[in-house]
Design a protein around this motif. Structure first.
Motif, PDB file in Angstrom:
ATOM      1  N   TYR A   1      -0.212   8.361  -5.969  1.00 31.43           N
ATOM      2  CA  TYR A   1      -1.055   9.375  -5.361  1.00 31.43           C
ATOM      3  C   TYR A   1      -0.324  10.422  -4.367  1.00 31.43           C
ATOM      4  CZ  TYR A   1      -4.706   6.191  -6.777  1.00 31.43           C
ATOM      5  OH  TYR A   1      -5.622   5.445  -7.602  1.00 31.43           O
ATOM      6  N   VAL A   2       1.137  10.382  -4.693  1.00 34.38           N
ATOM      7  CA  VAL A   2       1.853  11.195  -3.685  1.00 34.38           C
ATOM      8  C   VAL A   2       1.417  12.622  -3.834  1.00 34.38           C
ATOM      9  CG1 VAL A   2       3.820  11.523  -5.342  1.00 34.38           C
ATOM     10  CG2 VAL A   2       4.166  11.646  -2.759  1.00 34.38           C
ATOM     11  N   LYS A   3       1.152  13.142  -4.978  1.00 32.87           N
ATOM     12  CA  LYS A   3       0.859  14.587  -5.360  1.00 32.87           C
ATOM     13  C   LYS A   3      -0.722  15.052  -4.525  1.00 32.87           C
ATOM     14  CE  LYS A   3       2.990  15.307  -9.562  1.00 32.87           C
ATOM     15  NZ  LYS A   3       2.860  15.498 -11.002  1.00 32.87           N
TER      16      LYS A   3
ATOM     17  N   PHE B   1       0.865  -1.168  -0.003  1.00 33.73           N
ATOM     18  CA  PHE B   1       0.119   0.243  -0.001  1.00 33.73           C
ATOM     19  C   PHE B   1       0.835   1.273  -0.106  1.00 33.73           C
ATOM     20  CE2 PHE B   1      -4.618  -0.010   0.503  1.00 33.73           C
ATOM     21  CZ  PHE B   1      -5.147  -1.126   0.512  1.00 33.73           C
ATOM     22  N   TYR B   2       1.953   1.362   0.990  1.00 31.87           N
ATOM     23  CA  TYR B   2       2.868   2.339   1.013  1.00 31.87           C
ATOM     24  C   TYR B   2       3.501   2.799  -0.340  1.00 31.87           C
ATOM     25  CZ  TYR B   2       7.226   4.418   1.241  1.00 31.87           C
ATOM     26  OH  TYR B   2       8.587   5.466   1.109  1.00 31.87           O
ATOM     27  N   GLU B   3       3.790   1.709  -0.945  1.00 29.69           N
ATOM     28  CA  GLU B   3       4.527   1.816  -2.535  1.00 29.69           C
ATOM     29  C   GLU B   3       3.570   2.346  -3.432  1.00 29.69           C
ATOM     30  OE1 GLU B   3       6.804  -1.671  -3.402  1.00 29.69           O
ATOM     31  OE2 GLU B   3       8.269  -1.474  -1.855  1.00 29.69           O
ATOM     32  N   TRP B   4       2.624   1.990  -3.381  1.00 30.39           N
ATOM     33  CA  TRP B   4       1.275   2.070  -4.293  1.00 30.39           C
ATOM     34  C   TRP B   4       0.872   3.677  -4.193  1.00 30.39           C
ATOM     35  CZ3 TRP B   4       0.039  -0.836  -8.381  1.00 30.39           C
ATOM     36  CH2 TRP B   4      -0.987  -0.256  -9.492  1.00 30.39           C
ATOM     37  N   LEU B   5       0.915   3.837  -2.831  1.00 30.77           N
ATOM     38  CA  LEU B   5       0.410   5.449  -2.618  1.00 30.77           C
ATOM     39  C   LEU B   5       1.558   6.464  -3.194  1.00 30.77           C
ATOM     40  CD1 LEU B   5      -1.083   5.069   0.912  1.00 30.77           C
ATOM     41  CD2 LEU B   5      -2.381   5.465  -0.984  1.00 30.77           C
ATOM     42  N   GLU B   6       2.732   6.011  -2.665  1.00 26.98           N
ATOM     43  CA  GLU B   6       3.833   6.848  -3.017  1.00 26.98           C
ATOM     44  C   GLU B   6       3.924   7.127  -4.642  1.00 26.98           C
ATOM     45  OE1 GLU B   6       6.637   8.595  -1.155  1.00 26.98           O
ATOM     46  OE2 GLU B   6       4.919   8.881  -0.315  1.00 26.98           O
ATOM     47  N   GLU B   7       3.721   5.737  -5.443  1.00 26.13           N
ATOM     48  CA  GLU B   7       3.834   5.818  -6.860  1.00 26.13           C
ATOM     49  C   GLU B   7       2.668   6.616  -7.515  1.00 26.13           C
ATOM     50  OE1 GLU B   7       5.964   4.425 -10.055  1.00 26.13           O
ATOM     51  OE2 GLU B   7       6.329   3.665  -8.111  1.00 26.13           O
TER      52      GLU B   7
END
Length: 475
Positions: A59-61, A51-57
């Protein structure tokens, strides 16, 4: 009003919800829990490193914009990542991570040189006597991500597959275990990941193999005294895909050799992908040390597709086959065949065949005839409640008695039979079966299933119970 972690996160969610697709919101933001707010740092808990990696990839903006709106320019986001059974460490992993900075997580990767690249190793996939060190992937190129349609039932597994294909061995979901019932697309997705990796990384050695074939090769290697060659061959694979890993159940020698191969691949940053018809917690006769490794990465479930996904699957199938069909007929088939993708596609193929062979137009009446035959021939899934009713009626007792704590032999046996048939006829997990049949745990259900198997082979009267109830449930 005092500002809390929950209130800040709720405001962020309102903003995010307005700016992304509803399905994406449901999948990637609803599972997040706000934990605490310290100064300008909001701590959120996510279910896994995936989840962390997906969010950063992806939805980070939007995360940065929403948090800055709430807490100002100096806002920080702290991820608390729950990691289950990773290297024996059950403590939650907490990392303060500025946006797009992943170095802290990457430092956990293990980089061990691989010493077994011996070109003389025997390749189990070539005819004996023919010298050939090239390892064919055994992948089916027809199984791709393009024709594996996304829906609520498979979104997590498909997303994880895409992430693994983009960075094989470089994500936290290693192994990736894809599990679910028959005909839901486990094999398709496993092949799709392998095909995509071969496309992106032609230099990588990718191998797809069923657990049954892996077992047969191991038995053959032991017979020919080639066990070490067998192990070394599998240790040079970059991406190993094992289909139907539950087939290793009870095969202690094969499990032992796979344990050592798995460890070597994992430690060397190689990717392991597994498929199974059940979650690790429900696997029987698999060594605990192997099950714990299955849980190191991500276990992603494929569920029965919902109506919209079923319609999309049918339309995609028809498009690929160059066949046109009215929407009302597609929707009729999708509405009435709910079990799995294989049966759904089988029904539409039957419909096209009937129309073609008999030179009949595809009408709703023809669809009704085909679907009725298909549904009749499809094994019906019964509910746990119905199974309890059938078993209690057969033994002339009420359901409360069946579920009670009594240790009277005939009641215990009836309860064990109900658990056995619930496992056989439903897709429910052992834990779910136990909770519905007298609030027992999954270990009790496992014991019940083994007891029924044993008694069926040694006790003639008990075998008759099993046969009689099977007939009643199969009607």
């Amino acid at each position: 009003m005092s500002v809390t972690a929950q209130s800040v996160w709720n405001n962020c969610l309102e903003f995010i919800k307005d700016n992304i697709q509803p399905q994406a919101y449901k999948t990637w933001f609803e599972p997040i829990v706000a934990v605490k707010l310290t100064d300008k740092a909001l701590s959120i808990q996510v279910p896994s490193k995936f989840f962390y990696e997906w969010l950063e990839e992806h939805y980070v903006k939007i995360l940065k914009v929403s948090l800055t709106k709430e807490l100002g320019e100096s806002a920080k986001l702290v991820y608390i990542i729950k990691m289950e059974n990773t290297y024996g460490n059950k403590q939650p992993f907490t990392e303060k991570i500025p946006s797009s900075n992943r170095s802290a997580l990457k430092s956990q990767d293990v980089d061990v040189p691989l010493n077994n690249k011996n070109p003389e190793l025997r390749n189990p996939f070539v005819i004996p006597g023919i010298r050939n060190v090239k390892i064919e992937s055994q992948l089916n190129p027809n199984y791709s991500f393009e024709n594996f349609l996304e829906g609520d039932s498979n979104r997590l597994a498909r997303s994880a597959g895409l992430a693994v294909a983009a960075k094989p061995g470089g994500t936290s979901f290693n192994p990736l275990l894809i599990f679910g019932g028959v005909g839901l697309g486990k094999t398709h997705l496993a092949h799709a990941i392998g095909v995509d990796i071969k496309d992106k990384y032609p230099e990588k050695t990718v191998l797809y193999i069923s657990a049954e074939k892996f077992t047969q090769q191991y038995i053959e290697a032991v017979k020919k005294n080639n066990r070490n060659d067998f192990i070394h061959f599998y240790q040079i694979i970059d991406v190993l895909i094992i289909d139907d890993v539950q087939f290793l159940s009870g095969k202690t020698g094969t499990q032992d050799v796979f344990f050592h191969i798995f460890n070597h691949l994992h430690q060397n940053g190689k990717q392991v992908i597994l498929t199974s018809d059940k979650a690790p917690v429900d696997m029987q006769d698999i060594e605990q040390r192997l099950l714990s490794r299955f849980k190191w990465g991500l276990s992603a479930e494929l569920q029965n597709p919902d109506f919209e996904t079923r319609v999309s699957i049918l339309k995609n199938k028809l498009y690929r086959d160059g066949v046109e069909m009215p929407d009302e007929i597609i929707e009729y088939v999708a509405k009435n065949i709910k079990t799995n993708v294989r049966e759904l596609e089988g029904a539409i193929i039957s419909l096209i065949a009937q129309s073609s062979f008999n030179k009949k137009e595809i009408t709703i009446d023809l669809a009704r005839i085909i679907v009725e035959k298909f549904v009749k021939n499809t094994k019906r899934e019964v509910s746990i409640d119905y199974i309890q009713k059938v078993v209690s009626d057969y033994f002339q007792m009420d359901i409360d008695t069946l579920q009670s704590k009594t240790r009277k032999r005939h009641i215990v046996q009836a309860r064990q039979l109900a658990m056995f048939f619930a496992k056989k006829f439903t897709k429910a997990s052992l834990a779910s079966i136990g909770s519905q049949i007298g609030k027992r745990d999954h270990a009790t259900v496992l014991h019940a299933c083994k007891t029924v198997d044993n008694l069926s082979s040694t006790d003639k009267q008990f075998r008759k119970y099993v046969e009689d109830i099977t007939k009643k449930l199969s009607v």
